[in-house]
Design a protein around this motif. Structure first.
Motif, PDB file in Angstrom:
ATOM      1  N   ILE A   3       0.835  -1.189   0.000  1.00 20.45           N
ATOM      2  CA  ILE A   3       0.000   0.000   0.000  1.00 20.45           C
ATOM      3  C   ILE A   3       0.876   1.247   0.000  1.00 20.45           C
ATOM      4  N   THR A   4       0.390   2.288  -0.619  1.00 19.12           N
ATOM      5  CA  THR A   4       1.169   3.510  -0.794  1.00 19.12           C
ATOM      6  C   THR A   4       1.202   4.336   0.490  1.00 19.12           C
ATOM      7  N   LEU A   5       2.099   5.320   0.513  1.00 14.01           N
ATOM      8  CA  LEU A   5       2.178   6.240   1.647  1.00 14.01           C
ATOM      9  C   LEU A   5       0.840   6.943   1.859  1.00 14.01           C
ATOM     10  N   ALA A   6       0.192   7.318   0.769  1.00 15.18           N
ATOM     11  CA  ALA A   6      -1.099   8.001   0.857  1.00 15.18           C
ATOM     12  C   ALA A   6      -2.143   7.109   1.514  1.00 15.18           C
ATOM     13  N   GLU A   7      -2.152   5.832   1.151  1.00 10.85           N
ATOM     14  CA  GLU A   7      -3.097   4.894   1.748  1.00 10.85           C
ATOM     15  C   GLU A   7      -2.780   4.664   3.223  1.00 10.85           C
ATOM     16  N   GLU A   8      -1.504   4.657   3.556  1.00  8.90           N
ATOM     17  CA  GLU A   8      -1.114   4.463   4.955  1.00  8.90           C
ATOM     18  C   GLU A   8      -1.608   5.619   5.818  1.00  8.90           C
ATOM     19  N   ILE A   9      -1.433   6.847   5.340  1.00 10.39           N
ATOM     20  CA  ILE A   9      -1.923   7.998   6.093  1.00 10.39           C
ATOM     21  C   ILE A   9      -3.441   7.938   6.221  1.00 10.39           C
ATOM     22  N   THR A  10      -4.111   7.577   5.150  1.00  2.00           N
ATOM     23  CA  THR A  10      -5.565   7.460   5.177  1.00  2.00           C
ATOM     24  C   THR A  10      -6.001   6.388   6.171  1.00  2.00           C
ATOM     25  N   THR A  60       3.775   3.394 -13.519  1.00  2.00           N
ATOM     26  CA  THR A  60       4.507   2.828 -12.388  1.00  2.00           C
ATOM     27  C   THR A  60       3.999   1.428 -12.062  1.00  2.00           C
ATOM     28  N   GLY A  61       2.791   1.104 -12.567  1.00  8.16           N
ATOM     29  CA  GLY A  61       2.172  -0.161 -12.218  1.00  8.16           C
ATOM     30  C   GLY A  61       1.227  -0.047 -11.037  1.00  8.16           C
ATOM     31  N   GLU A  62       1.187   1.134 -10.412  1.00  4.42           N
ATOM     32  CA  GLU A  62       0.258   1.390  -9.306  1.00  4.42           C
ATOM     33  C   GLU A  62      -0.783   2.384  -9.795  1.00  4.42           C
ATOM     34  N   GLU A  63      -2.037   1.943  -9.879  1.00  2.00           N
ATOM     35  CA  GLU A  63      -3.074   2.764 -10.498  1.00  2.00           C
ATOM     36  C   GLU A  63      -3.313   4.084  -9.776  1.00  2.00           C
ATOM     37  N   ASP A  66      -0.470   6.303 -11.056  1.00  4.03           N
ATOM     38  CA  ASP A  66      -0.572   6.573 -12.492  1.00  4.03           C
ATOM     39  C   ASP A  66      -1.714   7.544 -12.788  1.00  4.03           C
ATOM     40  N   GLY A  67      -2.781   7.457 -12.010  1.00  5.18           N
ATOM     41  CA  GLY A  67      -3.868   8.411 -12.178  1.00  5.18           C
ATOM     42  C   GLY A  67      -3.426   9.822 -11.846  1.00  5.18           C
ATOM     43  N   ARG A  68      -2.580   9.956 -10.817  1.00  8.02           N
ATOM     44  CA  ARG A  68      -2.069  11.276 -10.451  1.00  8.02           C
ATOM     45  C   ARG A  68      -1.069  11.791 -11.491  1.00  8.02           C
ATOM     46  N   THR A  69      -0.287  10.911 -12.076  1.00  7.56           N
ATOM     47  CA  THR A  69       0.637  11.342 -13.126  1.00  7.56           C
ATOM     48  C   THR A  69      -0.125  11.964 -14.278  1.00  7.56           C
ATOM     49  N   GLU A  70      -1.208  11.329 -14.689  1.00  7.03           N
ATOM     50  CA  GLU A  70      -2.008  11.853 -15.790  1.00  7.03           C
ATOM     51  C   GLU A  70      -2.670  13.176 -15.398  1.00  7.03           C
ATOM     52  N   SER A  71      -3.139  13.261 -14.170  1.00  8.39           N
ATOM     53  CA  SER A  71      -3.762  14.505 -13.705  1.00  8.39           C
ATOM     54  C   SER A  71      -2.746  15.652 -13.688  1.00  8.39           C
ATOM     55  N   ILE A  72      -1.537  15.372 -13.245  1.00  8.50           N
ATOM     56  CA  ILE A  72      -0.500  16.401 -13.214  1.00  8.50           C
ATOM     57  C   ILE A  72      -0.141  16.819 -14.636  1.00  8.50           C
ATOM     58  N   ARG A  73      -0.051  15.833 -15.541  1.00 10.12           N
ATOM     59  CA  ARG A  73       0.276  16.156 -16.936  1.00 10.12           C
ATOM     60  C   ARG A  73      -0.746  17.132 -17.514  1.00 10.12           C
ATOM     61  N   ALA A  74      -2.022  16.845 -17.290  1.00  7.11           N
ATOM     62  CA  ALA A  74      -3.065  17.733 -17.801  1.00  7.11           C
ATOM     63  C   ALA A  74      -3.010  19.095 -17.118  1.00  7.11           C
ATOM     64  N   ALA A  98      -9.571   9.205  -3.336  1.00  6.99           N
ATOM     65  CA  ALA A  98      -8.821   8.312  -4.213  1.00  6.99           C
ATOM     66  C   ALA A  98      -8.105   7.228  -3.405  1.00  6.99           C
ATOM     67  N   ALA A  99      -7.524   7.622  -2.261  1.00  2.00           N
ATOM     68  CA  ALA A  99      -6.809   6.661  -1.429  1.00  2.00           C
ATOM     69  C   ALA A  99      -7.770   5.655  -0.797  1.00  2.00           C
ATOM     70  N   VAL A 100      -8.921   6.130  -0.332  1.00  2.28           N
ATOM     71  CA  VAL A 100      -9.918   5.231   0.258  1.00  2.28           C
ATOM     72  C   VAL A 100     -10.430   4.236  -0.778  1.00  2.28           C
ATOM     73  N   GLU A 101     -10.676   4.730  -1.988  1.00  2.00           N
ATOM     74  CA  GLU A 101     -11.142   3.847  -3.062  1.00  2.00           C
ATOM     75  C   GLU A 101     -10.124   2.744  -3.346  1.00  2.00           C
ATOM     76  N   ARG A 102      -8.849   3.102  -3.315  1.00  4.60           N
ATOM     77  CA  ARG A 102      -7.806   2.096  -3.558  1.00  4.60           C
ATOM     78  C   ARG A 102      -7.743   1.094  -2.408  1.00  4.60           C
ATOM     79  N   LEU A 103      -7.870   1.570  -1.173  1.00  5.44           N
ATOM     80  CA  LEU A 103      -7.893   0.666  -0.024  1.00  5.44           C
ATOM     81  C   LEU A 103      -9.078  -0.283  -0.114  1.00  5.44           C
TER      82      LEU A 103
END
Length: 219
Positions: A3-10, A60-63, A66-74, A98-103
Motif C-alpha cells: 500500500i502507498t504512503l497516501a493509503e497508509e496515512i488514510t 509505475t504499475g500502481e493505479e 498513475d492516475g495522479r501522473t495523468e492529472s499532473i500532466r493535464a 482516491a486513497a480510500v477507493e484504492r484501499l
C-alpha cells in the motif's frame, strides 16, 4: 508495491468504529503530499524548492499513482514547472477519496452506505481486516518510539505525519511531546519529503490565516 504512503496515512485517519476520516483537512494535505512524494520516489516528478516538474509519464504499475501522473500532466498544460502548493491545493480535496477507493479495491476497508436522518447519503469505510493497520502502527512505533533505524519509506511517512501535525493519529495515547522531537528529527535530511513538507506547512498556515480572517469578519 504494497500500500502507498497516501493509503497508509488514510488508514491511520479512519475511525475504527465509524469508518469516517478524522482530522480530515490536515489529512487531505498529507495524503496529497504523500501521493506527490511517491511520484518523486518513483522518479516521475521532480520537486525543487517551491516548484514541481513532470519528468516521466511512463506507468509505475500502481493505479493510484498513475492516475495522479495523468492529472499532473493535464494540469501542467505544457508548462515545464508549476508551484507545489498549487498542485496540493488542487488535489487535497480529492486525494482522500482516491486513497480510500484504492484501499477498498485492495479489500483493506469496506464501503458502507446509509442515509443520515433518512435523507442524506453517507459513506463510511470500516476496516475489513486490521492486519495492515496493526503492522503499520508497529512499524511507526518501532522507528519513532523505540528508536529503530527507519527505512526510506518509513522516514518519508514520518516526515509527512510531522508536516501535517498528525502525531495524535499515528501515536494515540502517547503524549505529543514525546514523539514530536523524534518525528522532527526523522524529517530532517529527507530532501524530497522536506520539499513536500514545506509545501504542506505553507498550505496549513494559509488555511489558518483564512480561518482567522473569516472569524474576524463574522465577529
Amino acid at each position: 508495491m504494497g500500500i502507498t504512503l497516501a493509503e497508509e496515512i488514510t488508514l491511520l485517519s479512519l475511525d475504527d468504529e465509524s469508518g469516517s476520516v478524522k482530522q480530515r483537512q490536515s489529512v487531505g494535505w498529507a495524503v496529497a503530499g504523500a501521493l506527490l512524494l511517491e511520484l518523486v520516489l518513483a522518479e516521475r516528478v521532480r520537486v525543487s524548492g517551491k516548484y514541481l516538474e513532470l519528468v516521466d509519464t511512463s506507468p509505475t504499475g500502481e493505479e493510484l499513482l498513475d492516475g495522479r501522473t495523468e492529472s499532473i500532466r493535464a494540469w501542467m498544460g505544457g508548462r515545464s514547472k508549476r508551484r507545489v502548493t498549487d498542485w496540493l491545493t488542487k488535489d487535497q480535496a480529492k486525494a482522500i477519496g482516491a486513497a480510500v477507493e484504492r484501499l477498498s479495491g485492495r479489500g483493506v476497508v469496506v464501503e458502507e452506505r446509509r442515509k443520515a436522518l433518512g435523507v442524506f447519503p453517507v459513506r463510511r469505510y470500516p476496516e475489513a481486516d486490521g492486519t495492515a493497520e496493526r503492522e503499520l502502527r508497529e512499524r511507526l512505533a518501532s522507528a519513532v518510539i523505540d528508536g529503530a533505524e527507519p527505512d526510506e519509506r518509513t522516514a518519508s511517512l514520518v516526515a509527512l505525519i510531522h508536516a501535517a501535525g498528525l502525531q495524535a493519529l499515528a501515536f494515540p495515547g502517547t503524549p505529543r511531546k514525546e514523539v514530536e522531537a523524534r518525528t522532527a528529527e526523522m524529517a530532517e535530511g529527507q530532501w524530497a519529503a522536506e520539499s513536500v513538507r514545506a509545501a504542506i506547512r505553507d498550505m496549513r498556515l494559509a488555511m489558518a490565516a483564512v480561518t482567522a480572517a473569516t472569524v474576524v469578519t463574522v465577529t
